[in-house]
Design a protein around this motif. Structure first.
Motif, mmCIF file in Angstrom:
data_model
loop_
_atom_site.group_PDB
_atom_site.id
_atom_site.type_symbol
_atom_site.label_atom_id
_atom_site.label_comp_id
_atom_site.label_asym_id
_atom_site.label_seq_id
_atom_site.Cartn_x
_atom_site.Cartn_y
_atom_site.Cartn_z
ATOM 1 N N SER A 1 9.015 6.485 -5.148
ATOM 2 C CA SER A 1 9.130 7.929 -5.388
ATOM 3 C C SER A 1 10.492 8.479 -4.982
ATOM 4 C CB SER A 1 8.028 8.682 -4.637
ATOM 5 O OG SER A 1 8.231 8.608 -3.242
ATOM 6 N N LYS A 2 11.207 7.751 -4.145
ATOM 7 C CA LYS A 2 12.533 8.189 -3.678
ATOM 8 C C LYS A 2 13.645 7.771 -4.638
ATOM 9 C CE LYS A 2 10.867 9.074 0.670
ATOM 10 N NZ LYS A 2 9.576 9.612 0.409
ATOM 11 N N LYS A 3 13.321 6.944 -5.625
ATOM 12 C CA LYS A 3 14.275 6.460 -6.624
ATOM 13 C C LYS A 3 15.538 5.860 -5.988
ATOM 14 C CE LYS A 3 12.452 9.620 -9.957
ATOM 15 N NZ LYS A 3 12.526 10.813 -10.675
ATOM 16 N N PRO B 1 15.118 -0.499 -12.758
ATOM 17 C CA PRO B 1 15.672 -1.815 -13.113
ATOM 18 C C PRO B 1 17.029 -2.104 -12.477
ATOM 19 C CG PRO B 1 14.923 -0.634 -15.070
ATOM 20 C CD PRO B 1 14.802 0.308 -13.926
ATOM 21 N N ASP B 2 17.792 -1.064 -12.186
ATOM 22 C CA ASP B 2 19.114 -1.251 -11.591
ATOM 23 C C ASP B 2 19.087 -1.216 -10.069
ATOM 24 O OD1 ASP B 2 20.303 -1.484 -14.100
ATOM 25 O OD2 ASP B 2 20.559 0.691 -14.267
ATOM 26 N N CYS B 3 17.921 -0.980 -9.482
ATOM 27 C CA CYS B 3 17.805 -0.950 -8.024
ATOM 28 C C CYS B 3 18.023 -2.361 -7.488
ATOM 29 C CB CYS B 3 16.428 -0.436 -7.613
ATOM 30 S SG CYS B 3 16.191 -0.357 -5.830
ATOM 31 N N GLU B 4 18.929 -2.489 -6.541
ATOM 32 C CA GLU B 4 19.176 -3.797 -5.937
ATOM 33 C C GLU B 4 18.180 -4.035 -4.813
ATOM 34 O OE1 GLU B 4 22.627 -6.594 -3.974
ATOM 35 O OE2 GLU B 4 23.070 -4.492 -4.302
ATOM 36 N N VAL B 5 17.473 -5.131 -4.888
ATOM 37 C CA VAL B 5 16.538 -5.518 -3.838
ATOM 38 C C VAL B 5 17.224 -6.587 -2.991
ATOM 39 C CG1 VAL B 5 14.295 -6.538 -3.313
ATOM 40 C CG2 VAL B 5 14.539 -4.969 -5.257
ATOM 41 N N ILE B 6 17.278 -6.328 -1.696
ATOM 42 C CA ILE B 6 17.947 -7.214 -0.748
ATOM 43 C C ILE B 6 16.902 -7.669 0.275
ATOM 44 C CG2 ILE B 6 19.755 -7.378 1.003
ATOM 45 C CD1 ILE B 6 21.066 -4.921 -0.521
ATOM 46 N N GLN C 1 0.805 -1.218 0.000
ATOM 47 C CA GLN C 1 0.000 0.000 0.000
ATOM 48 C C GLN C 1 0.843 1.275 0.000
ATOM 49 O OE1 GLN C 1 -2.279 -0.799 3.538
ATOM 50 N NE2 GLN C 1 -3.858 -1.934 2.416
ATOM 51 N N HIS C 2 2.038 1.198 0.548
ATOM 52 C CA HIS C 2 2.875 2.395 0.686
ATOM 53 C C HIS C 2 4.128 2.354 -0.187
ATOM 54 C CE1 HIS C 2 0.500 4.115 3.938
ATOM 55 N NE2 HIS C 2 0.284 2.853 4.275
ATOM 56 N N LEU C 3 4.210 1.413 -1.080
ATOM 57 C CA LEU C 3 5.415 1.234 -1.889
ATOM 58 C C LEU C 3 5.720 2.451 -2.762
ATOM 59 C CD1 LEU C 3 7.637 -0.842 -2.587
ATOM 60 C CD2 LEU C 3 6.188 -1.565 -4.484
ATOM 61 N N GLU C 4 4.711 2.965 -3.430
ATOM 62 C CA GLU C 4 4.935 4.092 -4.344
ATOM 63 C C GLU C 4 5.463 5.314 -3.599
ATOM 64 O OE1 GLU C 4 4.611 3.820 -7.703
ATOM 65 O OE2 GLU C 4 3.878 1.776 -7.518
ATOM 66 N N ASP C 5 4.769 5.722 -2.525
ATOM 67 C CA ASP C 5 5.149 6.953 -1.838
ATOM 68 C C ASP C 5 6.351 6.788 -0.920
ATOM 69 O OD1 ASP C 5 3.540 5.401 -0.114
ATOM 70 O OD2 ASP C 5 2.844 7.146 1.011
ATOM 71 N N SER C 6 6.529 5.618 -0.346
ATOM 72 C CA SER C 6 7.619 5.435 0.618
ATOM 73 C C SER C 6 8.915 4.912 0.009
ATOM 74 C CB SER C 6 7.181 4.469 1.724
ATOM 75 O OG SER C 6 6.130 5.032 2.466
ATOM 76 N N VAL C 7 8.840 4.310 -1.177
ATOM 77 C CA VAL C 7 10.037 3.711 -1.767
ATOM 78 C C VAL C 7 10.268 4.206 -3.192
ATOM 79 C CG1 VAL C 7 11.192 1.545 -2.403
ATOM 80 C CG2 VAL C 7 9.803 1.646 -0.334
ATOM 81 N N ASP D 1 8.757 -6.704 -8.109
ATOM 82 C CA ASP D 1 8.440 -6.390 -9.511
ATOM 83 C C ASP D 1 8.234 -4.900 -9.718
ATOM 84 O OD1 ASP D 1 8.595 -9.075 -10.208
ATOM 85 O OD2 ASP D 1 6.417 -9.386 -10.139
ATOM 86 N N ARG D 2 7.504 -4.254 -8.827
ATOM 87 C CA ARG D 2 7.242 -2.807 -8.953
ATOM 88 C C ARG D 2 8.534 -2.009 -8.806
ATOM 89 N NH1 ARG D 2 3.251 -0.567 -11.197
ATOM 90 N NH2 ARG D 2 3.166 1.126 -9.716
ATOM 91 N N ILE D 3 9.356 -2.375 -7.858
ATOM 92 C CA ILE D 3 10.627 -1.667 -7.671
ATOM 93 C C ILE D 3 11.477 -1.808 -8.926
ATOM 94 C CG2 ILE D 3 12.822 -1.711 -6.412
ATOM 95 C CD1 ILE D 3 11.084 -2.512 -3.906
ATOM 96 N N LYS D 4 11.552 -3.006 -9.466
ATOM 97 C CA LYS D 4 12.360 -3.256 -10.667
ATOM 98 C C LYS D 4 11.772 -2.579 -11.905
ATOM 99 C CE LYS D 4 15.788 -5.811 -9.265
ATOM 100 N NZ LYS D 4 17.162 -5.331 -9.460
#
Length: 151
Positions: free
Chosen positions: A17-19, A59-64, A9-15, A52-55
């Motif tokens: 949008s911060k790139k 696309p270069d954002c590393e998800v850990i 629910q908060h992925l767009e505004d909390s993550v 998936d949304r973060i990528k």
């Protein structure tokens, strides 16, 4: 006290949008909390959706992914299936070739020495204290990040 449904629910505004260049995620502890009624299947769906949304936007954002400590006492009773959620995180990390920072084995060793020793580091039975963060959590995160083989 947030879980993966809150994360979605908060992925767009909390993550997004911060790139960010990197995102560390750990929701298994609270997804396993009975009151949140989040099945392992829903937790997996939420986790994969967030990745998936973060990528998609970076696309270069590393998800850990992370697996944290072991709850004890009432906190363990409120999370009777935590191992299944942690296993799911391990599976998703492996399948998606993501770095996994798995703190569980360190905490298991400490807990195996006795609950009193464990509670000195995790006084309320679920949240590691400042000393534990400095001596156990942060050094292991740095070790894993420094030794990571990026895709």
């Amino acid at each position: 006290a947030m879980w993966s449904t809150w994360g979605v629910q908060h992925l767009e505004d909390s993550v997004i949008s911060k790139k960010p260049d990197a995102v560390l995620m750990e929701f298994s502890m609270n997804d396993a909390f009975l009151d949140y009624k989040t099945s392992v299947a829903l937790a997996r769906l939420n986790l994969n959706y967030m990745i998936d949304r973060i990528k998609l936007y970076g696309p270069d954002c590393e998800v850990i992914l992370q697996i944290m400590n072991i709850p004890v006492n009432i906190h363990a009773k409120q999370r009777p299936e935590l191992r299944k959620y942690n296993k799911m995180y391990r599976q998703v990390a492996k399948r998606r070739k993501l770095l996994l920072i798995d703190h569980y084995p360190h905490w298991k060793k400490i807990l195996d020495t006795g609950k009193a020793a464990y509670l000195k580091l995790v006084p309320d039975g679920i949240h590691p204290g400042v000393q534990a963060a400095r001596e156990i959590i942060a050094p292991f995160i740095l070790q894993r990040l420094e030794g990571a083989k990026l895709p």
